[in-house]
Design a protein around this motif. Sequence first.
Motif, PDB file in Angstrom:
ATOM      1  N   PRO A 100       0.799  -1.229   0.000  1.00 26.93           N
ATOM      2  CA  PRO A 100       0.000   0.000   0.000  1.00 26.93           C
ATOM      3  C   PRO A 100       0.834   1.283   0.000  1.00 26.93           C
ATOM      4  N   TYR A 101       2.119   1.199   0.353  1.00 22.08           N
ATOM      5  CA  TYR A 101       2.955   2.391   0.382  1.00 22.08           C
ATOM      6  C   TYR A 101       3.558   2.677  -0.994  1.00 22.08           C
ATOM      7  N   GLU A 102       3.745   3.942  -1.317  1.00 24.21           N
ATOM      8  CA  GLU A 102       4.412   4.303  -2.567  1.00 24.21           C
ATOM      9  C   GLU A 102       5.895   3.957  -2.495  1.00 24.21           C
ATOM     10  N   GLU A 103       6.516   4.219  -1.348  1.00 27.49           N
ATOM     11  CA  GLU A 103       7.917   3.868  -1.138  1.00 27.49           C
ATOM     12  C   GLU A 103       7.963   2.673  -0.180  1.00 27.49           C
ATOM     13  N   VAL A 104       8.317   1.538  -0.704  1.00 29.62           N
ATOM     14  CA  VAL A 104       8.277   0.300   0.072  1.00 29.62           C
ATOM     15  C   VAL A 104       9.634   0.048   0.732  1.00 29.62           C
ATOM     16  N   LEU A 105       9.609  -0.156   2.043  1.00 28.29           N
ATOM     17  CA  LEU A 105      10.827  -0.500   2.767  1.00 28.29           C
ATOM     18  C   LEU A 105      10.926  -2.021   2.868  1.00 28.29           C
ATOM     19  N   TYR A 106      12.066  -2.565   2.471  1.00 34.84           N
ATOM     20  CA  TYR A 106      12.264  -4.010   2.595  1.00 34.84           C
ATOM     21  C   TYR A 106      13.750  -4.310   2.701  1.00 34.84           C
ATOM     22  N   ASP A 107      14.060  -5.435   3.313  1.00 30.89           N
ATOM     23  CA  ASP A 107      15.431  -5.920   3.451  1.00 30.89           C
ATOM     24  C   ASP A 107      15.511  -7.323   2.864  1.00 30.89           C
ATOM     25  N   ILE A 108      16.669  -7.650   2.310  1.00 30.17           N
ATOM     26  CA  ILE A 108      16.925  -8.983   1.765  1.00 30.17           C
ATOM     27  C   ILE A 108      18.161  -9.565   2.453  1.00 30.17           C
ATOM     28  N   TYR A 109      18.013 -10.777   3.017  1.00 33.69           N
ATOM     29  CA  TYR A 109      19.124 -11.457   3.670  1.00 33.69           C
ATOM     30  C   TYR A 109      19.337 -12.825   3.028  1.00 33.69           C
ATOM     31  N   LYS A 110      20.584 -13.151   2.748  1.00 35.13           N
ATOM     32  CA  LYS A 110      20.885 -14.482   2.228  1.00 35.13           C
ATOM     33  C   LYS A 110      20.872 -15.486   3.376  1.00 35.13           C
ATOM     34  N   ILE A 111      20.179 -16.601   3.179  1.00 34.72           N
ATOM     35  CA  ILE A 111      20.091 -17.640   4.200  1.00 34.72           C
ATOM     36  C   ILE A 111      21.203 -18.654   3.980  1.00 34.72           C
ATOM     37  N   GLU A 112      22.103 -18.770   4.946  1.00 36.99           N
ATOM     38  CA  GLU A 112      23.226 -19.700   4.831  1.00 36.99           C
ATOM     39  C   GLU A 112      22.800 -21.074   5.344  1.00 36.99           C
ATOM     40  N   ASP A 113      21.921 -21.715   4.602  1.00 34.95           N
ATOM     41  CA  ASP A 113      21.387 -23.022   4.989  1.00 34.95           C
ATOM     42  C   ASP A 113      21.528 -23.970   3.805  1.00 34.95           C
ATOM     43  N   LYS A 114      22.353 -25.001   3.963  1.00 33.19           N
ATOM     44  CA  LYS A 114      22.586 -25.951   2.885  1.00 33.19           C
ATOM     45  C   LYS A 114      21.878 -27.281   3.133  1.00 33.19           C
ATOM     46  N   SER A 115      20.842 -27.249   3.982  1.00 34.17           N
ATOM     47  CA  SER A 115      20.131 -28.490   4.305  1.00 34.17           C
ATOM     48  C   SER A 115      19.106 -28.857   3.243  1.00 34.17           C
ATOM     49  N   GLN A 116      18.645 -27.868   2.455  1.00 38.46           N
ATOM     50  CA  GLN A 116      17.647 -28.151   1.419  1.00 38.46           C
ATOM     51  C   GLN A 116      18.354 -28.559   0.131  1.00 38.46           C
ATOM     52  N   VAL A 117      18.758 -29.810   0.069  1.00 43.33           N
ATOM     53  CA  VAL A 117      19.553 -30.298  -1.049  1.00 43.33           C
ATOM     54  C   VAL A 117      18.655 -30.866  -2.139  1.00 43.33           C
ATOM     55  N   TYR A 118      19.228 -30.997  -3.330  1.00 42.13           N
ATOM     56  CA  TYR A 118      18.556 -31.676  -4.427  1.00 42.13           C
ATOM     57  C   TYR A 118      19.576 -32.553  -5.138  1.00 42.13           C
ATOM     58  N   GLY A 119      19.093 -33.499  -5.899  1.00 41.97           N
ATOM     59  CA  GLY A 119      20.004 -34.393  -6.593  1.00 41.97           C
ATOM     60  C   GLY A 119      19.258 -35.535  -7.248  1.00 41.97           C
ATOM     61  N   ILE A 120      20.002 -36.558  -7.630  1.00 39.36           N
ATOM     62  CA  ILE A 120      19.440 -37.687  -8.364  1.00 39.36           C
ATOM     63  C   ILE A 120      19.172 -38.848  -7.418  1.00 39.36           C
ATOM     64  N   GLY A 121      18.003 -39.452  -7.593  1.00 39.53           N
ATOM     65  CA  GLY A 121      17.668 -40.644  -6.819  1.00 39.53           C
ATOM     66  C   GLY A 121      17.148 -40.339  -5.426  1.00 39.53           C
ATOM     67  N   THR A 122      16.597 -41.369  -4.795  1.00 36.00           N
ATOM     68  CA  THR A 122      16.139 -41.277  -3.414  1.00 36.00           C
ATOM     69  C   THR A 122      16.605 -42.493  -2.641  1.00 36.00           C
ATOM     70  N   ILE A 123      16.609 -42.364  -1.330  1.00 31.77           N
ATOM     71  CA  ILE A 123      16.920 -43.488  -0.460  1.00 31.77           C
ATOM     72  C   ILE A 123      16.053 -43.355   0.788  1.00 31.77           C
ATOM     73  N   GLY A 124      15.465 -44.463   1.193  1.00 35.76           N
ATOM     74  CA  GLY A 124      14.583 -44.446   2.349  1.00 35.76           C
ATOM     75  C   GLY A 124      14.547 -45.823   2.995  1.00 35.76           C
ATOM     76  N   GLU A 125      13.684 -45.954   3.988  1.00 34.09           N
ATOM     77  CA  GLU A 125      13.667 -47.216   4.727  1.00 34.09           C
ATOM     78  C   GLU A 125      12.238 -47.636   5.061  1.00 34.09           C
ATOM     79  N   PHE A 126      12.073 -48.936   5.230  1.00 35.04           N
ATOM     80  CA  PHE A 126      10.792 -49.494   5.638  1.00 35.04           C
ATOM     81  C   PHE A 126      10.677 -49.461   7.161  1.00 35.04           C
ATOM     82  N   TYR A 127       9.501 -49.087   7.636  1.00 30.81           N
ATOM     83  CA  TYR A 127       9.245 -49.164   9.073  1.00 30.81           C
ATOM     84  C   TYR A 127       9.228 -50.637   9.500  1.00 30.81           C
TER      85      TYR A 127
END
Length: 271
Positions: A126-153
Amino acid sequence: NLTVYTLHTNFDSSSIGLNYTIAKGLGLDNIDVLSVSGYNENYKLVTFVPEEYTLKLVNVLSEAGAGNIGKFSHRSYITAGITTLSDGNAEINNLDLSKESEDKLEMTVPKNKLNKIIQVLKEAHPYEEVLYDIYKIEDKSQVYGIGTIGEFYTPFRLFEIIEIIKRNLNISHLSYVGDPEKIIERVAICTGSGASLMKEAKLKGADLYITGDIKYHDAIDASEMDLALIDATHYSTEIISVNFLAKYIKKHFKSEFEVFELIEKNPFSYA
């Protein structure tokens, strides 16, 4: 006059793609990436908005791609506060006359959507001049790649898993390596042609590896390392993408267009 959208390896790497779909169909728990290629870079967007506009802004930014964490959408953190303001350079002597209620809104933004979301923020705020900040998140836990691995209960025997795979992928016959009575607790999966990840599957504790295009020497290697192996074929592990994508498009785009499923015929026949 036809638009073609092509995806293959990026679809294989998707956290909701084919490998994950087969893993869930088997009933695996604690599903993780088999071979990590990289991690998702995210940023935190922080802005300040009048409280009556906060939820509207959360919804607009979420629709643009912000606030998606895991399987949750519209994720935000809102802190109520006040902002001070003055007309020109005048000092603030009376806080009651120089403050307004505002919310501090924080949302996670993926790197590839950052510029778009900033533009949406400026248009919806709603403001004409918008205040905002951007921060880089140093989190490498959200990985991607090929294949999956899991286990049966609850562990299964190899021959039981073979029957589940045949049923889930609509396969009448398949090849496998290993004792059919072997107890299987941990399973790795790579759709298509994934023999190159066989050793990585073993190193990550897999009792069974499911993939396609297994050659003679791959089977020998698997037998020597005591890794059960199922060749569910290149075709059968990937053709399920057609139905998967059709359902996904219908769900997310409602009735905007009609979806046709064109199924490629398996070039192999079995006697």
